[in-house]
Design a protein around this motif. Structure first.
Motif: not given
Length: 385
Positions: A99, A145-146, A217, A219, A230, A282-283, A285, A295, A331, A351
């Motif tokens: 990442g 990615s994170e 994913n 956060t 996912r 996909n993301d 946060y 996202n 988003y 992005s």
């Protein structure tokens, strides 16, 4: 006197009514958009994205996606350092990044890789290499990615591969292995944490789970870690001091989200491209407002996916181009109850690179549609129209 008191009381009530805010509409009824209000301009030509900002807000860590070169810039966009740390060399990290890099403090940053975590100072000198006591088993890399989060003196990261020999032999490690590794920065010790939550639909199957559907994913916010797989519209929340307890679970309302209910891929072992066009988160946060910025793409129906495959034939690039054009999403905000409509985004934005808060969200340039002879990273906020 009595009349004066009544007049004063009436005045207070009127002022109170005027200054009180009208109740907000539910998130599902709000029209939101990303508003550009600032930017970081760096005199550097390349496909550059922002990885992180130092805790004091003075130093920006960027990466050129074409070369894997790292850049440090100040708040005015002046380059402080450029260096190549990926590849061969005693102080370099392997190119297989897990990442983006992140600051540990104002003077050091950390790069997560398949070979361990590498800590560098701002001159690019290797300060420490932290290696796990097992061989990671990672089938999908998301280098932009994170993959890790720093809470206190511990790093929480998606670093799969800790499993028993019998799990490795029958490939059921997706269900039996831990999802997270917790690294103690003081001792350098890794510890596997968080099993597949029983509340997940992936826990209901006996066979191995396809990694494309299952990819997590991550956060974090304050003392909590959140996971969303996912191809599952659910959010799982854990307190960091109770990672192996039952997580809190929330369903995420994602319009038109298509889940993959076909668990078996091609018998000949070939890649099942259909899997890439189911719904996907996909993301993810976590915002300090208590909301989550997500996202996602809704996915394609079997009929539309078959049409894409038929038109594109064996041309992979064409398959993903056509599929991407038909795959709707974007988003949204999620407040643990409602999801917003898709947040409108100016065409110049690419992005998301870095999320600090609802009022500080950094975007890369949309390289596909805009060409510049310098690097620009846009600073945005979410506003309601």
């Amino acid at each position: 006197m009595k009349n004066q008191l009544l007049l004063a009381l009436a005045t207070v009530l009127v002022l109170s009514a005027c200054t009180s805010e009208a109740p907000k509409a539910p998130l599902s009824e709000q029209n939101l958009e990303f508003e550009i209000y600032d930017s970081l301009v760096v005199d550097y030509l390349g496909n550059v994205t922002l990885m992180d900002i130092s805790p004091d807000g003075k130093t920006f860590l960027l990466i050129d996606q074409n070369t894997d070169s790292l850049l440090l810039a100040d708040g005015d966009g002046q380059l402080i350092q450029t260096y190549m740390l990926a590849g061969e060399g005693p102080e370099n990290y392997p190119k297989s990044r897990l990442g983006v890099g992140k600051f540990l403090n104002n003077d050091q940053f950390l790069i997560p890789t398949m070979g361990g975590l590498f800590v560098y100072d701002l001159k690019g000198r290797l300060n420490k290499r932290l290696e796990p006591d097992f061989a990671p088993q990672i089938n999908v890399l998301m280098p932009y990615s994170e993959a890790h989060f720093l809470i206190g003196n511990r790093v929480y990261l998606h670093f799969p591969g800790r499993m028993n020999e019998e799990d490795l032999a029958d490939m059921n490690f997706n269900q039996n292995a831990t999802l997270l590794e917790v690294l103690d920065l003081e001792t350098g010790k890794f510890e596997g944490q968080v099993n597949l939550p029983k509340e997940s639909r992936f826990a209901q199957k006996d066979e191995s789970i396809n990694v494309i559907d299952f990819f997590p994913n991550l956060t974090a916010r304050e003392d909590s870690i959140f996971i969303a797989f996912r191809n599952e519209p659910k959010l799982f929340g854990y307190q960091v001091n109770q990672l192996n307890s039952t997580p809190k679970t929330w369903d995420i309302p994602l319009e038109g989200f298509i889940e993959n209910t076909s668990w078996e891929g091609p018998k000949d072992g070939s890649i099942d491209l259909r899997r890439f066009f189911f719904g996907s988160i996909n993301d993810l946060y976590a915002l300090n407002s208590g909301e989550f910025l997500i996202n996602y793409q809704a996915g394609l129906s079997d009929e539309v996916a078959a049409e894409v495959m038929s038109v594109a034939g064996s041309d992979f690039n064409k398959i993903f181009k056509l599929g991407g054009e038909k795959n709707k999403g974007g988003y949204i905000l999620f407040d643990l109850q409602n999801s917003s409509p898709i947040i409108k985004k100016p065409e110049v934005l690419g992005s998301i690179n870095k999320v600090i808060s609802r009022d500080e969200i950094w975007f890369s340039l949309d390289f596909a549609n805009v060409e510049q002879d310098y690097t620009v990273i846009y600073k945005t906020r979410i506003i309601s129209r």
